[in-house]
Design an enzyme around this catalytic site. Structure first.
Site, PDB file in Angstrom:
ATOM      1  N   SER A 327       0.638  -1.206   0.215  1.00  0.00           N
ATOM      2  CA  SER A 327      -0.186   0.032  -0.033  1.00  0.00           C
ATOM      3  C   SER A 327       0.653   1.272   0.027  1.00  0.00           C
ATOM      4  O   SER A 327       0.403   2.612  -0.147  1.00  0.00           O
ATOM      5  CB  SER A 327      -0.791  -0.275   1.233  1.00  0.00           C
ATOM      6  OG  SER A 327      -1.689  -1.416   1.118  1.00  0.00           O
ATOM      7  N   HIS A 370     -15.434   0.139   1.300  1.00  0.00           N
ATOM      8  CA  HIS A 370     -15.328   1.431   2.186  1.00  0.00           C
ATOM      9  C   HIS A 370     -16.204   2.410   1.837  1.00  0.00           C
ATOM     10  O   HIS A 370     -16.719   3.679   2.367  1.00  0.00           O
ATOM     11  CB  HIS A 370     -13.714   2.088   2.088  1.00  0.00           C
ATOM     12  CG  HIS A 370     -13.044   1.426   2.467  1.00  0.00           C
ATOM     13  ND1 HIS A 370     -11.824   0.340   2.167  1.00  0.00           N
ATOM     14  CD2 HIS A 370     -12.607   1.537   3.621  1.00  0.00           C
ATOM     15  CE1 HIS A 370     -11.323  -0.459   2.632  1.00  0.00           C
ATOM     16  NE2 HIS A 370     -11.359   0.201   3.607  1.00  0.00           N
ATOM     17  N   CYS A 383      -8.018   2.067   1.224  1.00  0.00           N
ATOM     18  CA  CYS A 383      -9.294   1.129   0.643  1.00  0.00           C
ATOM     19  C   CYS A 383      -8.332   0.663  -0.572  1.00  0.00           C
ATOM     20  O   CYS A 383      -7.475   1.494  -1.896  1.00  0.00           O
ATOM     21  CB  CYS A 383     -10.213   2.514  -0.398  1.00  0.00           C
ATOM     22  SG  CYS A 383     -11.151   1.598  -1.625  1.00  0.00           S
TER      23      CYS A 383
END
Lengths: 648, 382
Positions: A327, A370, A383
Site C-alpha cells: 500500500s 469502504h 482502500c
C-alpha cells in the site's frame, strides 16, 4: 764420476734456451691475463657495475595506512588500531622448540598457529621473521617483552589492523576488510604490488570495498641493500607512501545504533534520510553481525551460523532486499492519475469491497468495502478499490513512469555492495521477460504495490523524501573525503502539480493523525513534529479463492516465513519535512502494527537528536514507551549473538 | 755431479749466508703476502680475525722455514730428493687410506698446529726429484725413450694418486709442472708434440662422441663443460660462482670501489672469497690498478726465479729453481684464469694471498730452496 766439461756446456746452453722459451711463454700468458683484466675492468666496467648494483639493491614496499571512517559528527566507525603480534626469527632463536615451549609457558599459544609457523619456517630462509601469535593482548606482549632476554629470536611487533568499534551497527554499510585472497588477485587486471604483501588487508564488502580506491592509499617504497642470501643489510633511502583518505559518512552513529537496537533480532530494514540534502542519517539492516569476526578470519562454525540463519544477517536488506511495496505504493498510483487529470482529489469512487474486471474480482482488504472514498479517505483507510479504479484508467506504463520519477525502479548509486534496482513493470517489460502480454489484472495488482512491483527500503525512503519536498532528492552516504565535502546533488523539482502534492501530503498526514487512519496508533503528538506516513502490508503468498471463502487466516497463525511483510514510509515534521523514513519488517504482519511504531520511534529519536521526551507520544503509549526506552538504554551497545537460534 | 765438484770454499758459511740470500725476492714475497693480509682483513669486514691474523702468523713461520731451508746447502736437498719424494708419496697414501674418515674426501693430515696437504708438498718434491734425475742423467741420454719413460712414471704416479682424491686442479698442476721440467731438461720436442697432438685428438673425440652410442663422458660431465663455456646457462647453479666472480671483477673498474667498499664481497655474493676467489675482492676494491699490480709482483717473482736459474752453473739448482717457478706460475695463472672466466673452476688458490696454511708454507719452503741455490751457487769454474 766426472763429467765432460763440453757436455756440461752443451746441456747448460740447451737449458738456458729452453728456460727463455718457457719464460717467454709465461710472459705471453701473463700478458693475456692483463689484457683480459683490462677488457673486463675498463671496457666492460659499466656493464658489470650495473649488474653489481642489481645484485645488492632490493626494493621493499611500505604498506600504506588505510583511511579511517567517521560518522557525520566525527565519531569513529572504522579505525586502525595497533595490533600486537609475536614473531620469531629461526636463526636468532637457536633451539626453536625450546624457545616455543618457553613462550607457551608465558602466554597461550594456539597449536594451529604454532603448526603453521613451523611449516612456514621449514620453507623460508632462517633469517626471515615468522608470525608465531597474532592479535595478542597488551598484557601478553608486556610479559614477552619483560622476558625477552630468556627468549632469543622472539620479538614483539606492532602493526595496524582494522577494528569496527560499533560492531554490528554498521556491518552492512561499511562492510569489512580482510586479507587479500588468491581469488581477489585473480579478479584484478594488474594488481598493485602492495597486494602481494602477506596479510595485507583490503575492503571485501560494503563501503570498504566500494571505496577501496581512496581508502587504501599509495604504498611507499624503500630501497634496501641485501646480501647474497637476501638479508637486509641497511636501508639506502625511502619514499614515503600516501595514507588512504579518511571518509566521513552522512550517517549519525548514535541514531544508527538506536535503530539497530530498536530492531533487535527482527528481520528488518530502516532507512532515515534527510529530506533536504538526501543524507542518509541511518541505514540499518537487521539482524546484523560483527564485522570484526571477518577481519580476524571467521571460524567455520560462526560462518555457518550466519549463512544458515533464516533471518539472513549477512544480507543488506536496505539496498539489496527488494519487496513488494504494498500500500505504500498507492501514492504513486494516485499521483499518476492526478497528474494525468483522470481524477480530482475530491472526486469519489465507490468501494463495494471488490472491483470486477472482466470475469475476475479484485478484492479490497476490507470485505464489506469502504463506500464512497476520495483521495484522502482512500489513503487514510487504505482502500484498494479506489486505486484499482485509478490504475485501470491511467494504465501501467504511466504508473511505472511516475514511480521512476519518485525513485522507484531506479538505481541509486551508493558505495554499498549489491545495490538493487527494484522493479517497476511495464507492458514491454513483461513481453520481453515473460513473452506474455500484459493483463488488466497485472495493472490492478501493481496499483497497490503487489505483483511484479518491487522496491528496496532505500527506494521507499527516497520516494517519501520526494513526496515531502517535491524535489528530486538523491541519497548521499559519503559526506566528505579527507575533510573535503562531497558535492550535494540538489535535485531539481519533480515538475508535479504542487496542489496535487499538497493534497497527497495531507492525505498521508491523515493516515497518521486522523482517528480512522491506519497509522493513528503510532502518531506523534508533539506540535510541530507531527508525522505524515503510509502503511503497507505486502503479501508473500497468493490468497486462494478457497482460502478467502474459508476466511483469511490471520498472520499470527501462519509460519513466520509465510507472514506478510510490514512496511511504513513517512516523513516529519509535516509542516517542514526534515526526515523521511522507510521501514520494512520482513514477515512482520501488518504495516500499522509492526512497521509504523518503529518508524515513529526512529523519527522522534532523529528529530530530538537523542531520547525524545515522553510528551511526544500519545498518552496511552507513554508507560510502554518508557519501559522500552529504559530497556534500550540498559542494553546500550548490545552484544549481538549471531547463532541465529535465539528469536526473541 | 757430486757436491765435491763445487768450490765449497768460495760459498759463504754460517749465518753470513743470510746476507747472501736473494733479498729482492724475499721482499717481493713479503709484499705479495702483505696484499694477502690486506684482502683477508677486508673480506672479514675490517677485522683481523678470523683470517688475517692466523695468516700473518703463518707467514712469520714461513719466513723462518724459508730461512732454515735456505741455510742448508743445495747439494743436501739434491741428495734428499728421492727421500722427500718417497715421503710425499707415503703421505698421499696415508691420506688415501686414513683420510676418508671425515666428511667425504679428506685431503689433509692434521699436524696439530696446521693441516698439511700432501698434494701441496708433492708439487715441490716431484720437481726436486726430476731435477735430481736430470742432474744425474748424462745429457745425451735425455731423449732416449727408456730415460724418458722413467720421469714420466715419476710424474704419473702422484698425478693419479691426487686425481683419485679427487683433486683435478692439483693433478693438472702436477702434470703441467712435470712436463715443463722435462721440457727444460732438454727432452726432444717431438715427444711434446706427440703428447699435445694426442691430447687434442682425445678432446675432439670426447666432443664428437657426445650424443652418439660411443659417448665417452657421462651426461653430467658434459653439462659441467657447458656451464664453463657459458655460465649464463645456469646462473644460480654451477655458473653462479663464476658469474658473480666476473661481476665483482668487472665492477671494480679502473681504480676500484675503494678499500672495504666492494659490495660483491661484503654482501657475500662472492663464493670462497677468502680462499680461491680472493683475487676478485682485490680487483673489485682496487680495480685494474690493484689487480695489475699484483700480476706485476708475481711476474717479478717469476723473473727472479728464472734469473737465479740462469745465473747458476749447477744443473740441479737451475732445474729445481725453474721448476718451482713453473709451479708458482701455474698457481697464479690458473687461479686468475678461473676467476676471470677463462678456465673452469678448479680448486687452485692464489699463491701467498689466499687463506690457507699448507700451500703457503710449502711454497715458502720451496722458495727456501731457491734461496739455497742462490747462496750455494758455484762461484768459480771447476
Amino acid at each position: 764420476m766426472k763429467r765432460n766439461p763440453r757436455d756440461i756446456e752443451a746441456t747448460h746452453r740447451k737449458l738456458s734456451r729452453r728456460a727463455l722459451l718457457l719464460g717467454g711463454a709465461q710472459a705471453a700468458f701473463v700478458g693475456a691475463l692483463a689484457m683480459r683484466m683490462r677488457y673486463m675492468q675498463v671496457d666492460q666496467a659499466d656493464q658489470f657495475r650495473l649488474l653489481a648494483e642489481e645484485n645488492r639493491i632490493n626494493i621493499r614496499l611500505i604498506p600504506p595506512t588505510r583511511g579511517e571512517l567517521f560518522d557525520r559528527n566525527g565519531v569513529i566507525l572504522g579505525q586502525n588500531v595497533p595490533s600486537y603480534r609475536i614473531i620469531i626469527v629461526r636463526e636468532d632463536a637457536g633451539d626453536v622448540d625450546k624457545v616455543i615451549s618457553d613462550l607457551s609457558r608465558l602466554i597461550e599459544l594456539r597449536p594451529e598457529d604454532v603448526e603453521r609457523a613451523r611449516a612456514e619456517m621449514r620453507r623460508s630462509p632462517p633469517f626471515l621473521p615468522i608470525t608465531l601469535a597474532d592479535r595478542i593482548t597488551w598484557e601478553e606482549i608486556s610479559k614477552v617483552a619483560v622476558n625477552a632476554p630468556a627468549l632469543p629470536g622472539i620479538t614483539p611487533e606492532v602493526g595496524l589492523t582494522r577494528v569496527y568499534p560499533w560492531q554490528g551497527d554498521f556491518a552492512h554499510v561499511i562492510g569489512y576488510v580482510g586479507p587479500v585472497s588468491d581469488y581477489d588477485l585473480s579478479k584484478m587486471e594488474d594488481p598493485e604490488p602492495v597486494l602481494r604483501i602477506p596479510r595485507f588487508q583490503i575492503g571485501k564488502v560494503g563501503l570498504e570495498a566500494k571505496r577501496e580506491d581512496i581508502l587504501r592509499g599509495k604504498a611507499g617504497a624503500k630501497r634496501v641493500e641485501v646480501n647474497a642470501t637476501g638479508r637486509v643489510m641497511r636501508e639506502l633511502d625511502r619514499q614515503e607512501g600516501q595514507p588512504g583518505a579518511d571518509l566521513q559518512m552522512s550517517v549519525d552513529a548514535k541514531l544508527q545504533h538506536y535503530v539497530q537496537a530498536r530492531l533487535g533480532r527482527e528481520s528488518a530494514a530502516v532507512v532515515v534520510m534527510d529530506c533536504e540534502t538526501g543524507d542518509l542519517r541511518a541505514i540499518a539492516s537487521s539482524p546484523s553481525f560483527d564485522p570484526n569476526l571477518f577481519v580476524r578470519g571467521i571460524s567455520v562454525a560462526d560462518y555457518r551460523g550466519l549463512t544458515e540463519d533464516p533471518y539472513r544477517p549477512l544480507a543488506n536488506k536496505t539496498v539489496q532486499g527488494t519487496y513488494p511495496p504494498g500500500s505504500t505504493f498507492k501514492m504513486i498510483t494516485a499521483m499518476a492519475a492526478l497528474e494525468e487529470g483522470m481524477i480530482e482529489p475530491e472526486e469519489t469512487v465507490y468501494c463495494p469491497g471488490f472491483l470486477k474486471v472482466g470475469s475476475r474480482r479484485f478484492h479490497c482488504w476490507k470485505r464489506g468495502g469502504h463506500g464512497h472514498v476520495n483521495l484522502e479517505t482512500s489513503l487514510k483507510r487504505s482502500c484498494d478499490v479506489y486505486y484499482y479504479d485509478l490504475a485501470l484508467k491511467v494504465g501501467i506504463d504511466r504508473i511505472s513512469a511516475m514511480a521512476n520519477r519518485f525513485g522507484l525502479g531506479v538505481r541509486h548509486e551508493l558505495p554499498m555492495s549489491a545495490v538493487a534496482d527494484g522493479l517497476t513493470p511495464t507492458q514491454d517489460w513483461k513481453q520481453r521477460v515473460y513473452g506474455e502480454g500484459w493483463l488488466i489484472g497485472d495493472t490492478a495488482n501493481a496499483s497497490i504495490g503487489q505483483g511484479f512491483m518491487l522496491a528496496s527500503p532505500l527506494q521507499l525512503a527516497v520516494m517519501s523524501a520526494r513526496i515531502a519536498t517535491g524535489r528530486e532528492v538523491a541519497p548521499r552516504l559519503v559526506k566528505s573525503i579527507n575533510g573535503i565535502e562531497t558535492p550535494l546533488i540538489r535535485g531539481g523539482s519533480l515538475g508535479l502539480n504542487e496542489n496535487n502534492l499538497r493534497k497527497m501530503r495531507k492525505a498521508m498526514y491523515a493516515v497518521s493523525n486522523d482517528r480512522r487512519g491506519t497509522a493513528y496508533r503510532s502518531r506523534i503528538i508533539a506540535e510541530g513534529l507531527r508525522m505524515a506516513g503510509k502503511t503497507g502490508t505486502s503479501q508473500v503468498r497468493n490468497i486462494t479463492a478457497a482460502e478467502r471463502a474459508a476466511g483469511v487466516i490471520s498472520n499470527e497463525d501462519l509460519p513466520w516465513e509465510r507472514r506478510d511483510h510490514a512496511l511504513y514510509v513517512c516523513f516529519a515534521p509535516f509542516e517542514a519535512p526534515k526526515y523521511a523514513v522507510s521501514v520494512v519488517v520482513e514477515h512482520g504482519g501488518g504495516g500499522s502494527r509492526a512497521a509504523a511504531p518503529v518508524a515513529r520511534d526512529v523519527l522522534l529519536q532523529a528529530l530530538y537528536d537523542g531520547t525524545p521526551p515522553l510528551e511526544a507520544y500519545p498518552k496511552g503509549d507513554r508507560s510502554r514507551i518508557q519501559a522500552q526506552q529504559e530497556r534500550l538504554q540498559r542494553e546500550d551497545r548490545p552484544t549481538l549473538d549471531t547463532d541465529g537460534n535465539d528469536r526473541a | 755431479m757430486s757436491y765435491l765438484e763445487y768450490n765449497v770454499k768460495s760459498t759463504p758459511t754460517g749465518l753470513r749466508k743470510i746476507l747472501y740470500m736473494n733479498w729482492p725476492l724475499t721482499l717481493l714475497l713479503a709484499s705479495v703476502a702483505g696484499v694477502g693480509f690486506l684482502m683477508l682483513y677486508s673480506v672479514a669486514g675490517g677485522s683481523y680475525s678470523p683470517w688475517a691474523e692466523p695468516q700473518m702468523k703463518r707467514f712469520a713461520l714461513g719466513l723462518a722455514v724459508m730461512t732454515a731451508v735456505a741455510l742448508v746447502p743445495i747439494w743436501f736437498w739434491r741428495n734428499m730428493a728421492v727421500v722427500a719424494y718417497c715421503i710425499s708419496i707415503l703421505l698421499l697414501l696415508a691420506v688415501e687410506l686414513f683420510g676418508t674418515v671425515g666428511m667425504g674426501a679428506q685431503r689433509w693430515i692434521d699436524l696439530g698446529f696446521m693441516r698439511l696437504q700432501p698434494s701441496e708438498l708433492m708439487k715441490i718434491t716431484m720437481v726436486m726429484l726430476l731435477a735430481a734425475y736430470y742432474d744425474w742423467l748424462p745429457g745425451q741420454k735425455t731423449s732416449r725413450p727408456i730415460w724418458v719413460l722413467i720421469p714420466v712414471m715419476m710424474i704419473l704416479l702422484p698425478t693419479f694418486m691426487v686425481l683419485k682424491q679427487p683433486d683435478l686442479g692439483t693433478a693438472i698442476l702436477l702434470l703441467a709442472a712435470g712436463g715443463g721440467l722435462m721440457f727444460l731438461a732438454g727432452v726432444h720436442w717431438a715427444y711434446f708434440a706427440a703428447v699435445i697432438a694426442s691430447g687434442v685428438g682425445v678432446i675432439v673425440a670426447v666432443f664428437k662422441s657426445r650424443g652418439t652410442d660411443w659417448q665417452m663422458l657421462k651426461d653430467y660431465q658434459y653439462r659441467r663443460i657447458d656451464t664453463f663455456l657459458d655460465p649464463s646457462t645456469d646462473p644460480l647453479g654451477a655458473g653462479y660462482h663464476i658469474t658473480q666472480s666476473k661481476i665483482a671483477l668487472g665492477s671494480g673498474g679502473w681504480s676500484g670501489r675503494g678499500f672495504m667498499q666492494g659490495t660483491q664481497s661484503r654482501l657475500n655474493f662472492l663464493p670462497e672469497k677468502h680462499t680461491d676467489f680472493i683475487f676478485t675482492t682485490l680487483a673489485e676494491e682496487f680495480g685494474f690498478i690493484g689487480g695489475f699490480s699484483l700480476l706485476l709482483l708475481y711476474s717479478l717473482i717469476l723473473l727472479f726465479c728464472i734469473a737465479t736459474a740462469l745465473a747458476t752453473r749447477d744443473r740441479f739448482s737451475s732445474l729445481v729453481t725453474l721448476g718451482i717457478g713453473i709451479n708458482f706460475f701455474l698457481f697464479f695463472a690458473v687461479n686468475m684464469s678461473m676467476v676471470m672466466g677463462l678456465a673452469p673452476v678448479v680448486g687452485v688458490p692464489l699463491p701467498m694471498v689466499s687463506y690457507g696454511g699448507s700451500a703457503m708454507l710449502v711454497l715458502m719452503a720451496a722458495f727456501g730452496i731457491v734461496h739455497s741455490a742462490h747462496i750455494h751457487r758455484p762461484r768459480h769454474r771447476v
